[in-house]
Structure formats: C-alpha cells, structure tokens
Design an enzyme around this catalytic site. Structure first.
Site, mmCIF file in Angstrom:
data_model
loop_
_atom_site.group_PDB
_atom_site.id
_atom_site.type_symbol
_atom_site.label_atom_id
_atom_site.label_comp_id
_atom_site.label_asym_id
_atom_site.label_seq_id
_atom_site.Cartn_x
_atom_site.Cartn_y
_atom_site.Cartn_z
ATOM 1 N N LYS A 139 0.846 -1.209 0.000
ATOM 2 C CA LYS A 139 0.000 0.000 0.000
ATOM 3 C C LYS A 139 0.877 1.253 0.000
ATOM 4 O O LYS A 139 2.083 1.178 0.274
ATOM 5 C CB LYS A 139 -0.922 -0.011 1.219
ATOM 6 C CG LYS A 139 -0.199 0.104 2.550
ATOM 7 C CD LYS A 139 -1.134 -0.186 3.715
ATOM 8 C CE LYS A 139 -0.372 -0.096 5.036
ATOM 9 N NZ LYS A 139 -1.130 -0.669 6.161
ATOM 10 N N TYR A 196 16.241 29.973 8.100
ATOM 11 C CA TYR A 196 14.955 30.573 8.462
ATOM 12 C C TYR A 196 14.766 30.592 9.971
ATOM 13 O O TYR A 196 15.014 29.588 10.647
ATOM 14 C CB TYR A 196 13.808 29.783 7.836
ATOM 15 C CG TYR A 196 13.629 30.014 6.363
ATOM 16 C CD1 TYR A 196 13.357 31.287 5.856
ATOM 17 C CD2 TYR A 196 13.716 28.955 5.470
ATOM 18 C CE1 TYR A 196 13.184 31.490 4.500
ATOM 19 C CE2 TYR A 196 13.536 29.149 4.105
ATOM 20 C CZ TYR A 196 13.274 30.431 3.635
ATOM 21 O OH TYR A 196 13.102 30.623 2.307
HETATM 22 C C1 LIG Z 1 -0.334 -1.780 6.720
HETATM 23 C C2 LIG Z 1 -0.937 -3.058 7.125
HETATM 24 C C3 LIG Z 1 -0.141 -4.161 7.444
HETATM 25 C C4 LIG Z 1 1.365 -4.119 7.492
HETATM 26 O O1 LIG Z 1 1.804 -3.487 8.674
HETATM 27 P P1 LIG Z 1 3.382 -3.327 8.985
HETATM 28 O O2 LIG Z 1 3.420 -2.785 10.365
HETATM 29 O O3 LIG Z 1 3.909 -2.358 7.984
HETATM 30 O O4 LIG Z 1 3.980 -4.674 8.834
HETATM 31 C C5 LIG Z 1 -0.779 -5.353 7.740
HETATM 32 N N1 LIG Z 1 -2.139 -5.449 7.729
HETATM 33 C C6 LIG Z 1 -2.926 -4.385 7.440
HETATM 34 C C7 LIG Z 1 -4.403 -4.547 7.464
HETATM 35 C C8 LIG Z 1 -2.365 -3.160 7.143
HETATM 36 O O5 LIG Z 1 -3.145 -2.120 6.874
#
Ligand SMILES: *Cc1c(COP(=O)(O)O)cnc(C)c1O
Length: 348
Positions: free
Chosen positions: A32, A245
């Site tokens: 994702k 800045y």
């Molecule tokens: C993002 C996600 C994961 C992976 O989590 P990590 O901490 O990056 O391993 C697993 N399951 C779901 C439903 C997620 O949204």
C-alpha cells in the site's frame, strides 16, 4: 540533479527471506501507499515469491493489476455498491469490515472473494463480534461469496505483547466454529516477535522495506531505500552566526558547512531538528537550523567535502529509524512522504 531514491532489489529479497525465516505461513506482501513510498513497480519483481499483494485502495490495485497477475487484496476502499463491479471484474479480493458492505454483498450475484475483518478492539475498522456472529452464516451460505479468510488488525504490536495476545485470543475464540476458514492477524511487529500469531497468512509491510517496526533499527533487515541528494555549496561560517529561516541555530565555533539540495518539498521532514545526522562521504555530519523547501544546511566538521558530493539522508549507512526519531515521527511516515519530484532508480 534531483534527489534520487535508490531501491535495492537484493535488500528486498533479503528481507523477504527474513520473513520466511520467521514464519512458514502464507505471505501477503503489503504494498500500500505505493509500496511504502518505494514505488510499486520497482518492488513487485523482487517480492514475487509472496503469495498475495495487498494495497490500500482500488486505484492502487488497478495499477498493480496492470503489471502483475498475482492475487491482489484491497485492504480498505469499498464504500459504495458499485465497487463490487470493479472488484469482481479485476478478480481482486476485498476486505469487508462493516455491515453496510455485507448488505451490498448479500444482494449481489457476482462471485467475489472476501476477507472478513473483525474488530478485536483496535476500534478502527472491523465487524463487532456480534455483527460477525450475525452475518457469518448468511455469507457462507451464499455460493457466490468466497470467504478467503477471517482477519483482524493489531493496534500495538510494536510495543505491547500482552495486547497482541489478547487480540489474538479474541480472534481465535470468535472464530472457533469456523476452523476451516483461514485466519490472519500478524503485521511485521507480530511476525518478528510472536510465532503463535502467524496463523494461515502473515501480512508483512514495513519489514519488507528493511525497516524495523520497533523504535530501533534491526540488523537482520537491510534498508531498501537509500535517499541521496547533492552538495551544491560549501562555505565557512564564523562563530556566533545564526543559520537559516528563523535563525534557530547558532554555531558555537567557526564551522565548515555544506548546503545540500533536499528539503521538505522532497519529503525530507521539516520537523527534523538541528543535530539530525546526514551522511556525507561516509562521515556522519549534522543538520543545522530549519529544513527549507529545497535545501538543508549541514555541519561537516573537519571532513573533506566538495561540491557535487553525495549526501545520504537515510538508507545504507544511516537508518531511517534514526531520522524518524530526530523528526518526532515514525519511519513509515518518512518513507511514504518521499515526494513525486524525487527520481527513483533500481539498484542491486
Ligand atoms: C499496513 C498493514 C499491514 C502491514 O503493517 P506493517 O506494520 O507495515 O507490517 C498489515 N495489515 C494491514 C491490514 C495493514 O493495513
């Protein structure tokens, strides 16, 4: 030269092999957020031994479908009945997490692959236990609905094993009469620490990218992204001068400084404080003053630095977990915020 994000194929393979050392469950590689900011098209080949890819939304799933024939699971983007058409047409599987979705499903004749999500007290997405008990038989009785798995999500796998055990226990108890349906709850934190949570499918995300889900870097993982910018100027600053800045940083002695062409517009965090490490020619140097839109100022101490030298902001030699700490955030946030103007290059 713009900022470059090098994406290491051997590191991806290494990290996936580490996942397999931890667990023999089937692997859902979570890609994702454009593969946690690594660029989906630069990671899927190296992750091809995973069993399934998971995306956050339908748009990402379509991008992925254009370049992969693997099973694709959509984690959280099914909020209108018409989504069922896209999901079934592209042979996606979809996480179902509330009763409204189930009502739509009970009225479709299309064949659809469903991952039924239970809320085990993260209190974000997921059916309540009562809703699960109310709907599970209605769903399994419909021939066009395939319940691929029952899943849940952990809220504190990075720092609270007791809570993981409690969530796991609730998932197992709730599904006790449905032992034939596969189950999944483990993210990276649980994969690395609690074997009994692995169940049928594990869902590694951050660890695939070589980053620890915990506050500290893990030596068994290799960073996949190395973010590199260029030194575009060097100069000497006299003791007592204030930098950048807001003039938030004062040098307490005559100081050699390099200006590096990265800033918050590239995704380098504006919240990074003075003293944040920057790697130039394998020497740890230090950020001075505020991060600008396209520039940072770096104390190079007595090291030799020439215009055109590389500066590594994180990755090989400088764990992103460290930069996250100096920026009051988590590595997930830094990686997913690398901006579209950064150039991506595949490397071994
Ligand atoms: C993002 C996600 C994961 C992976 O989590 P990590 O901490 O990056 O391993 C697993 N399951 C779901 C439903 C997620 O949204």
């Amino acid at each position: 030269m713009p900022v470059t994000a090098y994406i290491s194929q051997s590191a991806l393979r290494h990290n996936l092999a580490q996942v397999k050392i931890h667990s023999s469950s089937k692997i859902i590689a979570v890609v994702k957020a454009n593969a946690y900011g690594h660029n989906i098209k630069y990671v899927i080949d190296a992750l091809s031994v995973a069993d399934i890819f998971a995306t956050a939304d339908i748009t990402e799933a379509l991008t992925l479908r254009a370049i992969s024939n693997k099973k694709i699971l959509i984690l959280a983007d099914f909020y209108q009945k018409s989504d069922i058409d896209i999901i079934t047409k592209n042979n996606f599987a979809v996480v179902v997490y509330n009763s409204q979705q189930i009502k739509w499903l009970l009225h479709t004749t299309k064949e659809i692959n469903v991952w039924l999500k239970i809320d085990t007290n993260m209190h974000r997405l997921g059916l309540s236990i009562d809703e699960f008990n109310n709907y599970i038989d209605k769903l399994t009785q419909k021939n066009n609905i395939n319940i691929d798995a029952i899943i849940s999500h952990l809220h504190s796998s990075d720092n609270d094993e007791k809570s993981v055990l409690a969530q796991l226990d609730l998932l197992n108890k709730t599904t006790i009469n449905y032992s034939k349906i596969p189950k999944s709850i483990a993210n990276s934190g649980a994969i690395m620490t609690l074997k009994q949570s692995h169940l049928n499918y594990i869902r590694p995300g951050i660890m695939l990218y070589g980053v620890s889900p915990f506050a500290k870097a893990d030596n068994n993982l290799k960073p996949v992204m190395t973010l590199v910018a260029k030194v575009i100027a060097t100069r000497k600053i006299a003791k007592g001068a204030k930098i950048g800045y807001g003039q938030t940083y004062t040098v307490d002695k005559d100081t050699n400084m390099a200006i590096v062409n990265i800033g918050y517009a590239d995704g380098y965090p504006r919240s990074a404080i003075s003293g944040t490490p920057v790697l130039i020619n394998n020497n740890i140097c230090q950020l001075m003053g505020r991060v600008s839109m396209n520039l940072i100022c770096v104390d190079i101490k007595n090291t030799q630095v020439t215009i055109g030298d590389n500066a590594t902001l994180w990755g090989n030699g400088l764990a992103v977990e460290i930069i996250a700490k100096y920026s009051d955030t988590i590595a997930y946030d830094l990686l997913t915020r690398v901006s579209a103007k950064v150039v991506y290059k595949i490397c071994q």
